[in-house]
Design a protein around this motif. Sequence first.
Motif, PDB file in Angstrom:
ATOM      1  N   THR A 310       0.833  -1.206   0.000  1.00 57.71           N
ATOM      2  CA  THR A 310       0.000   0.000   0.000  1.00 57.71           C
ATOM      3  C   THR A 310       0.864   1.251   0.000  1.00 57.71           C
ATOM      4  N   ARG A 311       1.993   1.225   0.732  1.00 63.78           N
ATOM      5  CA  ARG A 311       2.891   2.372   0.773  1.00 63.78           C
ATOM      6  C   ARG A 311       3.492   2.660  -0.597  1.00 63.78           C
ATOM      7  N   GLN A 312       3.837   1.635  -1.363  1.00 63.92           N
ATOM      8  CA  GLN A 312       4.403   1.839  -2.697  1.00 63.92           C
ATOM      9  C   GLN A 312       3.395   2.498  -3.635  1.00 63.92           C
ATOM     10  N   SER A 313       2.164   2.015  -3.631  1.00 66.32           N
ATOM     11  CA  SER A 313       1.143   2.615  -4.505  1.00 66.32           C
ATOM     12  C   SER A 313       0.781   4.015  -4.033  1.00 66.32           C
ATOM     13  N   LEU A 314       0.831   4.245  -2.699  1.00 63.24           N
ATOM     14  CA  LEU A 314       0.538   5.577  -2.167  1.00 63.24           C
ATOM     15  C   LEU A 314       1.615   6.569  -2.606  1.00 63.24           C
ATOM     16  N   THR A 315       2.877   6.139  -2.604  1.00 63.87           N
ATOM     17  CA  THR A 315       3.962   7.010  -3.056  1.00 63.87           C
ATOM     18  C   THR A 315       3.795   7.379  -4.522  1.00 63.87           C
ATOM     19  N   VAL A 316       3.380   6.417  -5.334  1.00 67.61           N
ATOM     20  CA  VAL A 316       3.162   6.688  -6.759  1.00 67.61           C
ATOM     21  C   VAL A 316       2.074   7.745  -6.943  1.00 67.61           C
ATOM     22  N   ILE A 317       0.968   7.613  -6.213  1.00 69.32           N
ATOM     23  CA  ILE A 317      -0.134   8.568  -6.386  1.00 69.32           C
ATOM     24  C   ILE A 317       0.270   9.951  -5.881  1.00 69.32           C
ATOM     25  N   GLU A 318       1.105  10.027  -4.825  1.00 67.09           N
ATOM     26  CA  GLU A 318       1.556  11.321  -4.314  1.00 67.09           C
ATOM     27  C   GLU A 318       2.472  12.026  -5.325  1.00 67.09           C
ATOM     28  N   VAL A 319       3.421  11.283  -5.867  1.00 68.89           N
ATOM     29  CA  VAL A 319       4.328  11.865  -6.855  1.00 68.89           C
ATOM     30  C   VAL A 319       3.554  12.259  -8.117  1.00 68.89           C
ATOM     31  N   HIS A 320       2.562  11.459  -8.460  1.00 72.36           N
ATOM     32  CA  HIS A 320       1.729  11.779  -9.629  1.00 72.36           C
ATOM     33  C   HIS A 320       0.994  13.094  -9.416  1.00 72.36           C
TER      34      HIS A 320
END
Length: 490
Positions: A310-320
């Motif tokens: 979940t942390r990996q996908s959350l980081t992607v959405i934040e950077v996006h």
Amino acid sequence: MSLRVEDQASRQLKAPVASASSDDKDDLSAKLTSRERWNILLLVLAFSCVVASLTMIVGAGNLVILSIGGSESVAPFALACFFLGMSFGGLVVYKLNRYGRKVGLWFGAIMGCCGAGVACLGLHLESEILVLVSKVILGLGTGIGMGLRFAAAEAVSSPFASRAITLTLCGGCLAAFVGPEIAAVTRLGQGKWTYVGLYVVSFCFNVVEAVLVSFVRFNSPPPATIDERRDSEHELEMQASTLTKDSSTNFGGNAKKESKADPSSSTQLLSLLLQPEFLYPLFISILCWAVMAMPMSIFRVVMHSFGFTTRQSLTVIEVHFLSMYAPGFVTGTYIKKYGSIRAWQVAICCLLVGTIINLVTQENTNTSATWLLGFIFLGIGWNFAFSGATVAVTKVYEDRNHFKSQIQAANEFGTFFLSGALIFSAGYLYTHAGGGGLNGWRILNFSILGLNVVFIVVLFLAMKKDRQQKAEIETDVPTNGDNVGICETI
């Protein structure tokens, strides 16, 4: 004598160009007043609240459906319903703007609060229908809040309009991290209560937005615009009178009915909405939202199915989200200097690169680099496309301020309704057409690649229209004493 006439015509043709040049110099030398700086700051903070709420809702939207037992095929409908609600935001603002810009923005904040309440009820009852309905209401509030970018142009003097629009969009930079992180912190274990805290915080963001908007002072229409509207209304009355006389001659008792219809105003508005100067920015907005949001609506589900945390996908959405709004610090200056078409050219390059990177993504849980790169390019492309389209739409009603609300409403409705309809297809393309997994992700991105091709076609038509306008400026010679106006390019 003929030489004198030709010399006079030549001076008249060059006069608008010289005037435009001097206007540009005035724009550069002008400075924002303290009130205008304060207005921009308030609008940036207000837009940050809108985007923070948006990032929370979008970032966890499909996971909310899964948390109450919904299927993966239903999950993308959460974002689609959100965009459906956003599409109606422009229509609501059009009706409320007659009472002032603030009233419409306040109503949007109220809708955001109501949507958050309905979402909490839907989670308590574990009802997919109520959760999806809440997304529509939340989308309505967010769609009205997105009108803050148009409001920014009304809170400063005209030379700074494009800069104010893009600076307001920069408010999403802080929200890019605040929204998703708050969504993660407010998670309450597992099950139906997992995301209740998210909607409570969304409620608070809407309240803060309403308070910030209260302190903004919007500019009144300039006297010239009021006179222009009075002249236009007089012209419409004359046309209506002519129609009435014609109808009394041809249709007898139907004369009063034809008079009341007064189709002149709607005909003028329709002609504006059918102009390429409006249609091209509208199509660009629709396509950039669809190309960016279709993969965003499903990628967290895809990453989880591949084994990412979940942390990996959350980081992607934040950077996006950061890549979506950070370019706003430069896009305003870029658009002012080079124009919207050049911004769209940058946008399509970024969108194509992002889509291709997403296409070559593999089921590799050791690194999320390809996911990060793909969504960074999609975010940058979206910013250049959407900012350029927004500035281009403001040019359509620049000399017809009495149609401003209608044109903005048509743009917002068309953008979010049609892009939302495309987002609805994301779940089907991933789950049914592609069978889920890596194959489903690639089928989805091949479809998005097709939308990029459509973007290129629209851009080519806009460039062709721009060249035609420039050719007309160079060849058009005045025959009367009046100055020849420069054709507004996109």
